[in-house]
Design a protein around this motif. Structure first.
Motif, short mmCIF file in Angstrom:
data_model
loop_
_atom_site.label_atom_id
_atom_site.label_comp_id
_atom_site.label_asym_id
_atom_site.label_seq_id
_atom_site.Cartn_x
_atom_site.Cartn_y
_atom_site.Cartn_z
N PHE A 123 0.63 -1.27 0.10
CA PHE A 123 0.13 -0.07 -0.01
C PHE A 123 0.74 1.27 0.08
CE2 PHE A 123 -1.96 3.37 2.84
CZ PHE A 123 -2.83 3.69 2.09
N PHE A 124 1.91 1.27 0.94
CA PHE A 124 2.60 2.58 1.00
C PHE A 124 3.62 2.40 -0.27
CE2 PHE A 124 1.80 2.52 5.63
CZ PHE A 124 1.23 3.76 5.79
N GLU A 125 3.94 1.24 -0.73
CA GLU A 125 4.91 1.28 -2.05
C GLU A 125 4.11 2.09 -3.07
OE1 GLU A 125 7.80 -1.86 -4.38
OE2 GLU A 125 5.76 -2.41 -3.60
N GLU A 126 2.73 1.78 -3.38
CA GLU A 126 2.00 2.34 -4.13
C GLU A 126 1.81 3.73 -4.29
OE1 GLU A 126 -2.37 1.83 -6.11
OE2 GLU A 126 -1.73 0.45 -4.67
N CYS A 127 1.64 4.35 -2.89
CA CYS A 127 1.31 5.53 -2.47
C CYS A 127 2.56 6.57 -2.80
CB CYS A 127 1.05 5.90 -0.99
SG CYS A 127 -0.45 5.28 -0.34
N LEU A 128 3.73 5.98 -2.52
CA LEU A 128 5.12 6.52 -2.88
C LEU A 128 5.17 6.67 -4.46
CD1 LEU A 128 7.98 7.66 -2.15
CD2 LEU A 128 8.67 4.98 -2.10
N ASN A 129 4.82 5.72 -5.04
CA ASN A 129 5.11 5.76 -6.55
C ASN A 129 4.25 6.86 -7.24
OD1 ASN A 129 7.14 3.74 -6.53
ND2 ASN A 129 5.71 2.06 -7.02
N LYS A 130 3.02 6.55 -6.80
CA LYS A 130 2.18 7.51 -7.46
C LYS A 130 2.23 9.02 -7.06
CE LYS A 130 -0.97 4.59 -9.38
NZ LYS A 130 -1.36 4.64 -10.82
N GLU A 131 2.59 9.28 -5.95
CA GLU A 131 3.05 10.61 -5.27
C GLU A 131 4.23 11.14 -6.11
OE1 GLU A 131 2.43 14.08 -3.72
OE2 GLU A 131 1.09 12.59 -3.29
N ALA A 132 5.33 10.23 -6.41
CA ALA A 132 6.53 10.80 -7.18
C ALA A 132 5.96 11.05 -8.33
CB ALA A 132 7.45 9.51 -6.99
N GLU A 133 5.03 10.39 -9.16
CA GLU A 133 4.71 10.89 -10.49
C GLU A 133 4.10 12.08 -10.42
OE1 GLU A 133 2.14 7.52 -11.94
OE2 GLU A 133 3.68 5.93 -11.58
N LEU A 134 3.30 12.21 -9.44
CA LEU A 134 2.42 13.76 -9.47
C LEU A 134 3.33 14.81 -9.14
CD1 LEU A 134 -0.90 13.04 -7.55
CD2 LEU A 134 -0.48 14.22 -9.61
N HIS A 135 4.48 14.60 -8.22
CA HIS A 135 5.47 15.60 -7.88
C HIS A 135 6.28 15.97 -9.23
CE1 HIS A 135 9.41 17.08 -6.17
NE2 HIS A 135 8.33 17.67 -5.46
N LYS A 136 6.44 14.90 -9.96
CA LYS A 136 7.28 15.18 -11.16
C LYS A 136 6.51 15.97 -12.34
CE LYS A 136 9.64 12.79 -14.88
NZ LYS A 136 10.03 11.62 -15.57
N LYS A 137 5.14 15.85 -12.36
CA LYS A 137 4.31 16.57 -13.07
C LYS A 137 4.34 18.08 -12.64
CE LYS A 137 1.16 12.82 -14.77
NZ LYS A 137 -0.15 12.28 -14.92
N ALA A 138 4.10 17.95 -11.32
CA ALA A 138 3.94 19.49 -10.48
C ALA A 138 5.45 20.04 -10.72
CB ALA A 138 3.57 19.53 -9.14
N LEU A 139 6.35 19.55 -10.67
CA LEU A 139 7.58 19.98 -10.93
C LEU A 139 7.84 20.66 -12.25
CD1 LEU A 139 10.60 20.74 -10.12
CD2 LEU A 139 11.44 18.61 -10.45
N ASN A 140 7.56 19.78 -13.28
CA ASN A 140 7.71 20.13 -14.72
C ASN A 140 6.71 21.40 -14.88
OD1 ASN A 140 9.59 18.41 -15.46
ND2 ASN A 140 8.25 16.69 -15.95
N LEU A 141 5.46 21.44 -14.33
CA LEU A 141 4.58 22.52 -14.72
C LEU A 141 5.00 23.80 -14.09
CD1 LEU A 141 2.11 23.06 -16.15
CD2 LEU A 141 0.64 22.19 -14.39
N MET A 142 5.63 23.59 -12.81
CA MET A 142 6.13 24.75 -12.24
C MET A 142 7.52 25.39 -13.13
SD MET A 142 5.26 25.38 -8.70
CE MET A 142 6.59 25.27 -7.62
N LEU A 143 8.18 24.47 -13.61
CA LEU A 143 9.29 25.03 -14.48
C LEU A 143 8.77 25.84 -15.59
CD1 LEU A 143 11.56 21.81 -13.95
CD2 LEU A 143 12.09 24.25 -13.13
N SER A 144 7.88 25.09 -16.34
CA SER A 144 7.31 25.66 -17.70
C SER A 144 6.69 27.07 -17.35
CB SER A 144 6.40 24.63 -18.18
OG SER A 144 5.10 24.64 -17.41
#
Length: 333
Positions: A123-144
Motif C-alpha cells: 500500500f505504501f509502496e503504491e502511495c510512494l510511486n503515485k506521489e512521485a509521479e505527481l510531484h514530477k508533473k507538478a515540478l515540470n509544470l512549475m518550471l514551464s
C-alpha cells in the motif's frame, strides 16, 4: 488474504492513522482549489491529486474495517465552505501540490521502513510511486510557468580532495569564515523555499481567520517564517549565492474563510512538525559553527511555536488522539 491472521503492529497502525488524517486534511484544500482554478493544466493536476488522495483514504478505511479498527474522524466537507471565493491564485494551488510532494514522498518512504505486513508495505509502496509521479508533473509544470527558483549553480571542481588533519584547517572548516559547501547551500535554499511558500499560505489564512486567538497565533507563525527567510537568505548572500523566491504565487482579496478553524490549526501544526524535522536534518549535515547556532536557535523557536499550537488544539477539543495501547498499569491498581 494471507495477512488477515496477522494483526497490525503499532507502527502500522500509527502510519495508517497518520496517513488517513493528513490526507483528509489536504483533500479539503484541493477541493477548494479545484472550484475556482482557471488554468486547465493546473486544474488537471489538482484533479489528479484529489483522486489519489481519495483513493488513499478509501484504502485506509478498508484496511481498518477489515481489522475492526475504529476509523478516525479526520476532516470532511464540514471543514470546507464551498460558497467561499478563491483564497489563492492558480499558481499557488500548483505550488501546494509541488510542496506536498516534497513532504509526502519522504514520509511514504519512511513508512516503508516501519511496516512489515506485506499488504501494508505494498500500500505504501503504491502511495510512494503515485506521489512521485505527481510531484514530477507538478515540478515540470512549475518550471514551464517560471514559478520555481533553482538552487544556486557552481563551478565544477577539477579534482577530489580530502580534509587534512590540521588544527588550523579544522578550525577553518568548522568556523564562520569558510565558504559554504554544497550540502550547506542546499539546506539553506530548501529552508528559504519552504518558508517562502509557507509565508504566502499564512498570509491567506490570516486574511480570512476571524478568531482573534487563532489569528494572533498565525501572525506569530508569519513572523517566525519571515525571520527564517531573512536569516538564511543573508547567509547565502554573504557567500555570493543570490537567492530570491517566487512572488507570482499570490493571495486573493477574499476575506471569507473556505476552511474551518480546526482545519487551519491542524495544517499549521502539521507544517510545524515537518519544519522541526527539516531543521534537524539541516543541522545534522552543517559543519559551520554559525550555521549550527542559527539552526539551534530557530529549532527552539519552532518547537515553542508548535507547543502553542498543540495547546490551542487541545484546549478547544479539536485534537484527535492517536490510537493508544492498553494502559496495563490500570490493571495493577
Amino acid at each position: 488474504m494471507e495477512n488477515r491472521n496477522i494483526k497490525l503492529t503499532t507502527a502500522e497502525i500509527a502510519t495508517l492513522w497518520k496517513t488517513y488524517i493528513q490526507n483528509t486534511a489536504v483533500r479539503c484544500f484541493y477541493k477548494h482549489f479545484f472550484q475556482s482554478i482557471q488554468d486547465d493544466e493546473i486544474k488537471s493536476i489538482i484533479e489528479e491529486v484529489t483522486v489519489l488522495v481519495e483513493t488513499i483514504i478509501q484504502k485506509v478505511e478498508t484496511i481498518f474495517e477489515e481489522e475492526n479498527f475504529p476509523i478516525p474522524q479526520g476532516f470532511s466537507d464540514k471543514d470546507i465552505d464551498y460558497s467561499a471565493p478563491a483564497l489563492y491564485t492558480d499558481l499557488f494551488a500548483l505550488s501546494f501540490v509541488y510542496r506536498g510532494g516534497q513532504v509526502i514522498i519522504p514520509q511514504y518512504a519512511n513508512n516503508l521502513c516501519r511496516v512489515s505486513r506485506i499488504d501494508i508495505y505494498q500500500f505504501f509502496e503504491e502511495c510512494l510511486n503515485k506521489e512521485a509521479e505527481l510531484h514530477k508533473k507538478a515540478l515540470n509544470l512549475m518550471l514551464s510557468k517560471g514559478l520555481i527558483d533553482r538552487p544556486p549553480n557552481m563551478e565544477y571542481p577539477k579534482n577530489i580532495e580530502f580534509i587534512q588533519q590540521s588544527p588550523s584547517f579544522i578550525n577553518s572548516l568548522l568556523g564562520e569564515k569558510r565558504p559554504l559547501n554544497t550540502i550547506e547551500i542546499t539546506e539553506l535554499f530548501i529552508e528559504i523555499e519552504r518558508n517562502a511558500i509557507g509565508l504566502i499560505f499564512l498570509m491567506g489564512l490570516i486574511q480570512v481567520t476571524k478568531d482573534k486567538e487563532i489569528k494572533n497565533y498565525l501572525l506569530k507563525g508569519k513572523k517566525l517564517a519571515t525571520k527564517q527567510v531573512e536569516t538564511f537568505n543573508k547567509l547565502l548572500k554573504e557567500n555570493d549565492h543570490f537567492v530570491g523566491f517566487p512572488i507570482t504565487m499570490e493571495v486573493t482579496n477574499s476575506t471569507v474563510s473556505p476552511f474551518s478553524e480546526r482545519l487551519i490549526l491542524f495544517i499549521i501544526s502539521t507544517s510545524n512538525q515537518i519544519a522541526i524535522s527539516a531543521l534537524a536534518d539541516a543541522l545534522s549535515v552543517s559543519m559551520r559553527k554559525d550555521l549550527a547556532a542559527h539552526y539551534f536557535l530557530v529549532l527552539g523557536e519552532v518547537m515553542k511555536y508548535g507547543d502553542e499550537g498543540l495547546k490551542l488544539l487541545i484546549e478547544r477539543g479539536w485534537m484527535e488522539q492517536p490510537p493508544q495501547p492498553i494502559d496495563r498499569n490500570e490493571f495493577y491498581k
